[in-house]
Scaffold this motif. Structure first.
Motif, PDB file in Angstrom:
ATOM      1  N   LEU A 652       0.844  -1.189   0.000  1.00 37.66           N
ATOM      2  CA  LEU A 652       0.000   0.000   0.000  1.00 37.66           C
ATOM      3  C   LEU A 652       0.878   1.238   0.000  1.00 37.66           C
ATOM      4  N   PRO A 653       0.467   2.275  -0.730  1.00 37.29           N
ATOM      5  CA  PRO A 653       1.195   3.538  -0.637  1.00 37.29           C
ATOM      6  C   PRO A 653       0.884   4.236   0.684  1.00 37.29           C
ATOM      7  N   ALA A 654       1.616   5.283   0.985  1.00 35.45           N
ATOM      8  CA  ALA A 654       1.416   5.986   2.251  1.00 35.45           C
ATOM      9  C   ALA A 654       0.031   6.615   2.330  1.00 35.45           C
ATOM     10  N   LYS A 655      -0.532   6.972   1.188  1.00 38.15           N
ATOM     11  CA  LYS A 655      -1.893   7.501   1.150  1.00 38.15           C
ATOM     12  C   LYS A 655      -2.695   6.677   0.144  1.00 38.15           C
ATOM     13  N   VAL A 656      -3.889   6.271   0.560  1.00 35.85           N
ATOM     14  CA  VAL A 656      -4.696   5.403  -0.271  1.00 35.85           C
ATOM     15  C   VAL A 656      -6.142   5.864  -0.182  1.00 35.85           C
ATOM     16  N   THR A 657      -6.870   5.716  -1.274  1.00 34.10           N
ATOM     17  CA  THR A 657      -8.273   6.126  -1.258  1.00 34.10           C
ATOM     18  C   THR A 657      -9.122   5.055  -0.576  1.00 34.10           C
TER      19      THR A 657
END
Length: 858
Positions: A652-657
């Motif tokens: 997962l990226p640091a920010k995810v929708t």
């Protein structure tokens, strides 16, 4: 030069990771990355085919249905922020920083409370079982009291009918509790307890309902007279008590708040270990044995501070049950509260001591070999019965329900009918040794408990040796066999007849639909073998009661040695078993022969290739247990972590929708590496976030940020919300979901809720995962030695171990299933071994390439 290249690599890597990640347009940062080993990077220098393996090589077994616990505390910013705020407040108030609570008074008090609960459970369990046996004896006495000396058919039928009906009714009720109300309470529970403390999640096995069902099922099953004991279930009940007391779920809310700090997976594991020791101490009256049992057989995590607290729990449990047992008899107060009597403190107190002579070690070694072989045979019979039951009986509920009744019918019939084949023996041969029937007995045949020498159809002044062993409880029978100074009280034929019936039936009893244990049956089987062996030695060397040099020639002494050796052959316990046998017999100076027999029996049983019973049962139950030493088809030290890691992972990226996170969580993954962008499209490891934390975040919409109206960087604004909404306690509660309610993490209902969130409207809502990622999660390089990888994973109680390359980019992940014996056997073979020089050259080559890539990116 290599040193300069390594220094440059470190500098460039530090510079790279210190730079903020470049923003990606259009929410592209929220992407699912599936990385496969062997797929080359764009530059062509980051292929991992050299040390890796194909993703589809993972062996799939029934063990895959179990998940693992993560016993290491998370160090995410959301968790540590509260601790930091408390430290700041203490500094402003001029107070010293609070030390770690690992030695706090509340922790010691909780261990003491667990010990007290274990002692109370053991007291009521023993008293209820004794009540069952007294009721059974009264039923039989009504038939036999006026018919001694008679073996007419009517008398035999009356005895048989009463004994069989009593046993069948009790075991049927016991099985009904298990089959229809609480299936997780079946058996001894020791394999499940050992599996959980090894890090395996076993749902619904350590609850209040299991504790109650196990108690009543054990009382009824053992009290019925079938060959079973209460010690194994007592150990399981001790672990349940440790869980319930430490989590405060059996106390009123105002008391439960005092132990709220222990509501986490790691502390629960430690308190359950203490409960196991308390269960052993209360069952056997052996506090030191309880501590060593946990250290040798049960616990995977261990340290000196934990050992002291566990020992305190065992002391409290042992003291509680001994005080209560001394003060009450048949639930009647005797007026002696505060006095600890020998019969309450010592389970099988030997009636006299004998002098240990070096000459006895030769027959002791021989008895150890025989006991080890017999213990292996017992394990084979147990496992065969378990396999048969799993294939033909368990699939049918009512077969499983009435199997114990059929077993009770057969065994109780044997206990009633077999004694009729043996002649009566006088109880007063010491006063009239010239009678023909006293020729073999020789010395006094009455031991310290003459009331347990059952006449069973014999005239006054006589007893039936077979009935005295068969019809009494297992503990009373063991006391008879351990009795010293009565060399021929039980001759060959009664002992052989009982052994031929008791050993196979007790092996088959393990695993029926009742809460039963095998400790007492193992001790009784071993005592029978030892007594027989002692009779042979006595016949060869003669009886010398007044000769100190030959005093050791006593069947009762060899019965104690045989009991220790047989249980060692069954369980492979050594230190704990030595101490337990010594404590329950109160024969400290006999410890050298006991140790010798135990070690010889263990070596003999190991040589047969039969697994210890509790480990074998864990295999039968498909529990993914990690043994202390990995078993593989090739030396584990010649392989690396990258060769067994799962290459197909989801990061997962640091920010995810919210939309993408809801879709990802519909998979069965439980751990997700959080990454930040790196050179050559690599994904640099930032931390690890768990499924339970992600589900908790999704259930708190106030933590979502609207990318259309809010700033991208929300950590500063989120900090207060993290503390107030998803606090450290809240996150710990989420972690406990994997223990209490694993169905809340992966189920059709959860997937339906996630599907409701996976709608296009949630594409604009974003979640910053950095506060929740465990930045202290353990990682290893792909060239990390596999032997050390196994030790690290097992000893720390990990759930996920991330494998990274030289730039700390995620290239794989290791879970418990990667380290199981079946997978290691499949993946590790001699043709896949890598030369140490090859691994070193590979590491240097890719470290140099990684340093160059970092320099180029900088």
């Amino acid at each position: 030069p290599p040193a300069a290249a390594m220094s440059a690599r470190v500098n460039e890597l530090s510079h790279l990771l210190s730079k903020p990640a470049a923003p990606v347009e259009g929410g592209a940062t929220a992407r699912v990355v599936v990385q496969e080993r062997g797929a080359a990077a764009a530059s062509g220098v980051h292929s991992r085919r050299g040390l890796g393996r194909l993703p589809n090589e993972m062996v799939r077994t029934k063990m895959d249905t179990f998940e693992s616990l993560n016993c290491m505390p998370s160090a995410s910013a959301a968790k540590v922020s509260e601790l930091y705020q408390k430290a700041v407040q203490a500094k402003e108030a001029g107070q010293p920083l609070a030390p770690s609570d690992h030695n706090s008074a509340m922790r010691w008090a909780t261990n003491g409370g667990i010990g007290f609960v274990c002692g109370m459970i053991a007291f009521f369990l023993k008293e209820c079982i004794a009540l069952m046996f007294r009721t059974r004896a009264q039923l039989l006495d009504k038939v036999t009291e006026d018919t001694r000396g008679s073996v007419e058919l009517d008398w035999v039928s009356a005895v048989w009918l009463r004994a069989v009906l009593f046993a069948v009714v009790l075991v049927t009720v016991s099985a009904t509790i298990i089959v229809f109300f609480e299936p997780h309470a079946a058996g001894s529970g020791i394999p499940e307890t050992a599996g959980f403390l090894n890090g395996v999640i076993i749902p619904k096995t350590f609850t209040r309902s299991v504790l109650g069902a196990k108690f009543f099922s054990c009382v009824l099953a053992v009290g019925s007279g079938i060959p079973a004991g209460p010690e194994g279930p007592m150990i399981h009940m001790g672990s349940v008590a440790g869980s319930l007391v430490s989590q405060g779920v059996i106390f009123p809310p105002f008391i439960g708040r005092l132990v709220r700090q222990f509501r986490n997976v790691g502390d629960r594991r430690d308190f359950m270990s203490a409960g196991v020791a308390g269960g052993v101490a209360a069952a056997f009256g052996a506090p030191v044995g309880g501590l060593l049992f946990v250290a040798e057989e049960i616990a995977t995590h261990w340290n000196v501070n934990l050992a002291m607290q566990i020992f305190f729990c065992a002391i409290v449990a042992c003291t509680t049950v001994e005080l209560l047992t001394s003060a009450f008899s048949g639930f009647q107060y005797t007026g002696s509260l505060g006095i600890i009597r020998d019969e309450a403190a010592i389970l099988f107190n030997v009636n006299r001591s004998v002098t240990v002579n070096v000459a006895m070690f030769l027959p002791t070694i021989g008895l150890g070999v025989v006991s080890g072989l017999a213990g292996s045979l017992f394990n084979v019979l147990c496992l065969g019965a378990t396999a048969f039951r799993g294939k033909y009986i368990k699939p049918h509920k009512y077969f499983f329900l009435f199997e114990p009744a059929l077993l009770a019918l057969v065994y109780i019939s044997a206990t009633v009918c077999l004694p009729l084949l043996f002649s009566c023996v006088p109880t007063d041969c010491d006063s009239d040794a010239d009678r023909p029937e006293c020729a073999r007995v020789g010395q006094a045949s009455v031991d310290l408990s003459p009331e347990t020498l059952l006449p069973f159809g014999c005239p006054a002044g006589y007893y039936n040796p077979s009935a005295s062993l068969f019809i009494n409880s297992g503990e009373e029978t063991i006391k008879h066999l351990f009795a010293r100074g009565f060399h021929f009280q039980y001759d060959y034929l009664p002992l052989i007849a009982i052994l031929l019936v008791y050993l196979p039936v007790s092996a088959y009893t393990n695993g029926i639909a009742c809460s039963t244990g095998i400790v007492v049956p193992c001790l009784l089987n071993g005592a029978l073998i030892g007594r027989l062996f002692g009779l042979v030695v006595t016949d060869l060397l003669g009886v010398h009661p007044d000769d100190e040099f030959m005093e050791w020639v006593d069947p009762g002494a060899f019965a104690l040695i045989g009991a220790a050796g047989f249980f060692a052959g069954v369980s492979r316990l050594t230190m704990a078993l030595t101490v337990i046998i010594t404590e329950i017999s109160n024969d400290v100076h006999f410890i050298l022969p006991i140790m010798t027999a135990i070690m010889v029996a263990k070596w003999t049983a190991d040589a047969t290739g039969v697994h210890p019973i509790y480990h074998a049962l864990m295999d039968k139950k498909s529990l993914p247990y990690l043994a202390a030493v990995p078993h593989a088809g090739a030396p584990v030290a010649l392989f690396t972590a990258g060769q067994i890691a799962t290459a197909q992972i989801v990061t997962l990226p640091a920010k995810v929708t919210v939309l993408e996170l809801a879709k990802i969580l519909q998979s069965r993954h439980n751990g997700f590496p959080v990454t930040i962008p790196g050179p050559d499209d690599r994904h640099i490891f930032f931390g690890l976030v768990s499924r339970e934390h992600l589900l908790g975040i999704l259930k708190s919409p106030n933590l979502w940020s609207n990318t259309e109206s809010r700033s991208q960087n929300l950590w500063h604004k989120l900090r207060k919300k993290v503390v107030s909404r998803l606090s450290a306690d809240h996150l710990a509660e989420q972690e406990l979901q994997t223990f209490d309610h694993p169905e809340e993490l992966i189920s059709d209902r959860v997937n339906a809720e996630l599907a409701a969130l996976a709608v296009p409207a949630n594409q604009k809502f974003e979640i910053d995962l950095k506060p929740y990622a465990d930045t202290s999660a353990f990682t290893v390089p792909e060239t990390f030695n596999l032997q050390n990888t196994y030790t690290l994973f097992r000893s720390l109680g990990l759930r996920h171990l991330v494998v990274v390359d030289d730039l700390h980019a995620v290239i794989g992940i290791i879970t418990r299933h990667n380290l199981l014996e079946s997978n290691l056997h499949h993946c590790l073979s001699y043709d896949r071994m890598k030369k140490p020089d090859e691994i070193l050259e590979y590491k240097i080559k890719h470290a140099t390439a990684a340093a160059a890539a970092a320099a180029a990116a900088a």
